[in-house]
Design an enzyme around this catalytic site. Structure first.
Site, PDB file in Angstrom:
ATOM      1  N   GLU A  29      23.371  16.073  73.878  1.00  0.00           N
ATOM      2  CA  GLU A  29      22.043  16.439  73.384  1.00  0.00           C
ATOM      3  C   GLU A  29      22.283  17.468  72.282  1.00  0.00           C
ATOM      4  O   GLU A  29      22.922  18.488  72.544  1.00  0.00           O
ATOM      5  CB  GLU A  29      21.238  17.119  74.489  1.00  0.00           C
ATOM      6  CG  GLU A  29      20.866  16.227  75.637  1.00  0.00           C
ATOM      7  CD  GLU A  29      20.257  17.046  76.779  1.00  0.00           C
ATOM      8  OE1 GLU A  29      19.115  17.506  76.643  1.00  0.00           O
ATOM      9  OE2 GLU A  29      20.946  17.234  77.784  1.00  0.00           O
ATOM     10  N   ARG A  32      32.463  18.566  86.412  1.00  0.00           N
ATOM     11  CA  ARG A  32      32.337  19.386  85.198  1.00  0.00           C
ATOM     12  C   ARG A  32      33.509  20.348  85.142  1.00  0.00           C
ATOM     13  O   ARG A  32      34.038  20.747  86.178  1.00  0.00           O
ATOM     14  CB  ARG A  32      31.113  20.287  85.264  1.00  0.00           C
ATOM     15  CG  ARG A  32      29.797  19.686  85.219  1.00  0.00           C
ATOM     16  CD  ARG A  32      28.759  20.794  85.398  1.00  0.00           C
ATOM     17  NE  ARG A  32      28.515  21.485  84.146  1.00  0.00           N
ATOM     18  CZ  ARG A  32      27.747  21.015  83.187  1.00  0.00           C
ATOM     19  NH1 ARG A  32      27.158  19.860  83.314  1.00  0.00           N
ATOM     20  NH2 ARG A  32      27.553  21.692  82.070  1.00  0.00           N
ATOM     21  N   LYS A  69      25.179  25.729  77.590  1.00  0.00           N
ATOM     22  CA  LYS A  69      24.669  25.905  76.224  1.00  0.00           C
ATOM     23  C   LYS A  69      23.538  26.926  76.169  1.00  0.00           C
ATOM     24  O   LYS A  69      23.421  27.684  75.207  1.00  0.00           O
ATOM     25  CB  LYS A  69      24.167  24.560  75.679  1.00  0.00           C
ATOM     26  CG  LYS A  69      25.295  23.673  75.188  1.00  0.00           C
ATOM     27  CD  LYS A  69      24.763  22.400  74.576  1.00  0.00           C
ATOM     28  CE  LYS A  69      24.329  21.441  75.648  1.00  0.00           C
ATOM     29  NZ  LYS A  69      23.962  20.110  75.148  1.00  0.00           N
TER      30      LYS A  69
END
Ligand code: ATP
Ligand code: MG
Length: 581
Positions: A44, A284, A294
């Site tokens: 994204e 992750r 982020k």
């Protein structure tokens, strides 16, 4: 425990599919044969990519490479509010820098770029939504967001069906088209999947597929006022691109049944064909002493705790690059940690170890005095100078030698002299002999002090027959060896001594938040005494400053003849920072 990438579970899945021929005989609309392995990296564009994304890039592009397939770079840009072109560019730069490509040759020898944007599919995603409405698999709900949340139910209780759940297809289509046409305000209606309000997996309790958002999108501008939710757009984008293995991180495990439901229903309506893409999840990356969110990285930037997204202390790929890491070292790190199926923490020292191992063989050596103290060779003729040579790299004589000057006054490290030597101290103290690396053996005669007792200069005599590289140079043994830079020849340059950004290993764990866990000593700017040849260092050229660590000429702040150096990593991790997680 992480598995080795050459035997990881994702490879086992792909091997299984290849053996079964699951994706073997597909063709694209032009009749061209599609590879049996097509992966994608789907960021994204709402922030700069970080070291966790590097791992995802390595997994997705790496798998495609290994199996002779291809990997698409796709921007999952369905949330207009947070997305920006700047982030798209940063992601493109990061993938390129890591050495991967979304371009593949076509049958006729041309090159095709598999670079996509979910926003390019808005028309098609919208059409898929209408297809679901037509088969009563989706409905327009006119409850408020709060009502929808309140009727979701809980782990113990089933949800409550919306009073709008049984609207006819015609009514739903008319409302959905009116939503698209801008007849309603944000939040007045949503499109929901009609699945099961009693499903044990909350994700399946009639999730929202589309919402009204009168917002400007960085690519589609004002063309749309309804936007698909991530879960809806993502699986459809995978299907549109004929993705085979859709590799996600573990937090998407709960959403996998929704992924399969949406694609399965669209296949039932005839909008999609088998074989459909499948989602698989891996752990992750969590790295100690830094942050891989982020949102939190953005907070560090906006609150000016760091000097922008590419601050060399940031775990962003732009920051890591600026710090001086090589792409090879980042890939080596990914290989070393492998792909795991359960979440865990990787210690920052693993990343630091990877860059040391990569740079050891590549970086030329140089002398740099970071905390200077003047050394005077009293028996060396005043005004005289001579050259010394040293290999650029001790293990690569073919790279040649570096030449630098020696004179009567030299800079040495302050910690290389003491007038009160502890046991086992082999460097300079009155009466002791040490070797000046690539120069002479010297014998210390004393030191000058200022009124407060601080040492301001050290005195020594050099032993003329001991110059490194000359016959008999080793006739006099010295146990210690120190580096130095000639005072009149030194290049006085800016050096930034970077350290870990956070003291705590898990900065987000504390109740007071991450800001209190920042390392106040993470950046120290000094003027160092550098070997004259370093003046010619090109931006992004890396060196080992002997006995200190690896340094890089900053790619942006260096100018010709005036490089500025960033410390990448020390030769050994000297400090400890907080308890381990
Ligand atoms: P953040 O939580 O920082 O916003 P994200 O997961 O929302 O991260 P995306 O842009 O959606 O960020 O990520 C693109 C891809 O990278 C996704 O497939 C995601 O799973 C993967 N990814 C993100 N963070 C990590 C991580 N720490 N380790 C491995 N893969 C990651
Ligand atoms: Mg995400």
């Amino acid at each position: 425990m992480a598995e080795r990438p050459d035997s990881n579970f994702l490879r086992a899945i792909i091997d299984r599919d290849l053996a079964a021929g699951t994706y073997a005989s597909r063709t694209d609309p032009q009749g061209e044969r599609l590879p049996a392995v097509i992966t994608r990296f789907p960021p994204e564009p709402n922030g700069y990519p970080h070291i966790g994304h590097a791992k995802s890039i390595w997994v997705n592009f790496g798998l495609a490479q290994r199996y002779g397939g291809r990997c698409h770079l796709r921007f999952d840009d369905t949330n207009p509010v947070k997305e920006d072109r700047e982030y798209v560019d940063a992601i493109i730069d990061a993938v390129r820098w890591l050495g991967f490509s979304w371009e593949s040759p076509t049958r006729d020898g041309a090159t095709r770029a598999y670079l996509y944007y979910a926003s390019d599919y808005f028309d098609r995603i919208y059409a898929f939504a209408e297809a679901l409405i037509e088969c009563r698999a989706a409905y327009v709900d006119s409850q408020s967001a709060e009502q929808i949340a309140a009727t979701r139910g809980s782990f113990l209780e089933a949800g409550i069906a919306s009073p709008y759940r049984d609207r006819t297809s015609e009514e739903n289509l008319a409302l959905f088209r009116a939503m698209r046409a801008g007849k309603y305000c944000d939040g007045e209606h949503v499109l929901r999947a009609r699945i099961d309000m009693g499903a044990p997996n909350m994700v399946l309790r009639d999730p929202v597929l589309y919402r009204i958002r009168h917002a400007w999108h960085y690519r589609t501008g004002d063309a749309w006022c309804i936007y698909p939710m991530y879960d809806f757009a993502h699986c459809i984008s995978d299907a549109i691109e004929s993705i085979t293995h859709s590799v996600a991180t573990l937090e998407f495990e709960n959403s996998r049944p929704l992924y399969d439901w949406i694609l399965g229903r669209l296949r039932d309506t005839g909008a999609l064909r088998d074989p459909l893409p499948h989602q698989y999840e891996f752990a992750r990356l969590n790295l100690t002493h830094t942050i891989t969110s982020k949102r939190k990285l953005l907070q560090l930037v906006t609150e000016k705790r760091v000097d922008g997204w590419d601050d060399p202390r940031m775990p962003t790929i732009a920051g890591i690059r600026r710090r001086g890491y090589t792409p090879e070292s980042v890939l080596l790190f990914c290989e070393r940690i492998g792909v795991a199926k359960t979440d865990g923490w990787i210690d920052m020292s693993v990343l630091e170890g990877a860059v040391r191992d990569d740079l050891d063989g590549r970086a030329d050596r140089a002398s740099a005095v970071l905390d200077p103290l003047r050394l005077i060779l009293d028996n060396y003729p005043e005004g005289h100078g001579e050259t010394c040579t040293a290999p650029r790299h001790p293990k690569h004589p073919e790279r040649g030698v570096r030449v630098f000057s020696l004179s009567r006054e030299l800079w040495i490290e302050r910690e290389d002299f003491t007038d009160d030597p502890p046991k086992g101290y082999f460097r300079l103290f009155p009466g002791n002999k040490v070797r000046l690396r690539h120069g002479y053996v010297i014998e210390c005669t004393g030191a000058e002090k200022d009124a407060s007792g601080n040492v301001i200069a050290v005195h020594a005599n050099y032993l003329p027959d001991t110059k490194s590289g000359t016959p008999g140079a080793d006739s006099i043994k010295a146990r210690g060896s120190i580096h130095w830079v000639s005072v009149p020849h030194a290049f006085m340059g800016e050096v930034r001594l970077y350290d870990r950004l956070f003291i705590e290993s898990n900065p987000a764990a504390g109740e007071q938040g991450m800001m209190v866990a920042l390392n106040p000593g993470s950046k120290r700017v000094i003027t160092a005494c550098l070997e004259a040849g370093l003046r010619e260092a090109a931006p992004e050229e890396r060196f080992q400053f002997e006995r200190h660590g690896y340094f890089v000429a900053d790619r942006f702040d260096s100018s010709p003849g005036k490089p500025v150096f960033n410390r990448i990593v020390e030769l050994r991790t000297g400090r400890t920072a907080g308890p381990s997680v």
